[in-house]
Design an enzyme around this catalytic site. Structure first.
Site: not given
Ligand code: PHB
Length: 368
Positions: A105, A186, A233, A322
């Site tokens: 990713q 992000y 994603r 997850g």
């Molecule tokens: C996190 O580090 O909390 C984190 C990272 C990537 C994501 C969601 C949460 O997509």
């Protein structure tokens, strides 16, 4: 045996672009913050962790910064240096030796960062100078995110190049493909959603404009490694990291229409609130799925039963798990036999060592 017969839906092979996988139970990307501190380099315990989970149809390895600027938390791995490529090779070789498939990713955090995590103490960057009013963590613990610097238009091609380079490095490191991270508040999600994107140029305002930069990134990654090894994603409705949009169906409907031009290997969708309720009511995921002309990987709050039902009905092609995968290296076998699951220990999610990482027992180790 009807429950076992029902589980058959999870065990049909599927082809995602150029990636053949042998079941529909995928491992979702999970930040575990266990890279070697010096240089954010993947290491031998990361390789053990992923190899233990290699029976997943597909592993989506954790979010990995494409550049030093893309980093937002301490001890997350990167994919821009030679040492990181060598470290990831340990991981991909270990997973492939077990017969697994693994994609990486690709991540740029945007404003979810802090000067102490950036080179030369620089400000994190974002579409607009609007702070994420919460915390991230650096080597000292939790710290408040700061007001980021709004990216200039002339900086965007450099970030596209960083994604391109990261994708090329991922293939050099032996990954079967990459997943562009455009979810969870992000950088790319910050561009897509109105609350974090107040730009008045070609990259803000209208939906077409807000989609422009994320689309350019995905297109560049496809040109670099071939679209049949690229997934994405998205998280249309999430408020994770304080993103929001009043019309997620319109934004993501348009985005997936554009993505259809690229013929991606798959689209991975966080349905609802990341790690929270699935049913927020703002997006009809059946309609969204119908608009996507490639494999649809669903995520968020799925149980074994919900996954069987969704796959058997043809609503989704695969489901990414997850937390259940984190706590159950043999999740696929447990689903096959409808066995009970280990409970995840939240205190060891982020950082630390093997504890809570590579020491979750398999069914074989603890027969029930
Ligand atoms: C996190 O580090 O909390 C984190 C990272 C990537 C994501 C969601 C949460 O997509």
């Amino acid at each position: 045996m009807s429950q076992l017969a029902g589980a058959d839906a999870l065990f049909q092979p599927i082809r995602l672009g150029a990636i053949d996988v042998n079941n529909r139970v995928f491992m979702a990307p999970l930040t575990r913050s266990r890279a070697t501190h010096d240089g954010d380099v993947p290491n031998a315990i990361n390789a053990s962790y992923y190899a233990q989970r290699a029976t997943a149809g597909l592993i989506v390895a954790e979010a990995t910064q494409i550049s030093p600027q893309g980093k937002g938390y301490a001890y997350t791995p990167g994919i821009y240096s030679d040492a990181q490529i060598a470290g990831w090779k340990l991981v991909t070789e270990a997973v492939h030796a077990q017969g697994g498939k693994i994609v990486l990713q690709l991540w740029h955090v945007g404003r979810v960062s802090h000067p102490t995590l950036q080179q030369h103490g620089e400000l994190p960057v974002a579409p607009s100078a609007i702070a994420f009013e919460s915390k991230t963590y650096n080597a000292t613990g939790f710290v408040d995110c700061v007001v980021p610097r709004a990216l200039r238009v002339d900086e965007l091609p450099g970030i596209v190049d960083d994604f391109r380079n990261a994708a090329k490095n991922a293939i050099s490191a032996g990954f079967d493909g990459v997943e562009v991270h455009a979810a969870n508040g992000y950088l790319l999600d910050q561009f897509l959603k109105k609350k974090s994107n107040r730009r008045e140029d070609d990259y803000g305002g209208s939906i077409e404009n807000r989609v422009r930069f994320p689309f350019a990134v995905v297109k560049a990654v496809c040109e670099t490694i071939g679209s049949d090894r690229v997934g994405i994603r998205i998280a249309p409705e999430t408020h994770f990291a304080d993103v929001d949009d009043s019309d997620p169906s319109a934004v993501f409907g348009h985005f997936v229409d554009r993505l259809n031009e690229l013929k991606l290997a798959y689209v991975h969708v966080v349905e609802g609130e990341t790690g929270g309720p699935r049913d927020l009511g703002g997006v009809d995921y059946v309609a969204l799925r119908e608009r996507i002309e490639t494999a649809y990987v669903a995520n968020n709050g799925y149980t074994r039963e919900l996954a069987i039902e969704a796959i058997a009905a043809g609503r989704v092609d695969a489901v990414a798990f997850g937390v259940p995968f984190l706590a159950n290296p043999d999740l696929v076998e447990r689903f096959r036999t409808n066995a009970s699951l280990n409970v995840a220990d939240q205190s060891t999610f982020y950082g630390g060592d093997e504890k809570g990482y590579t020491d979750y027992p398999t069914l074989e180790a603890v027969p029930n």
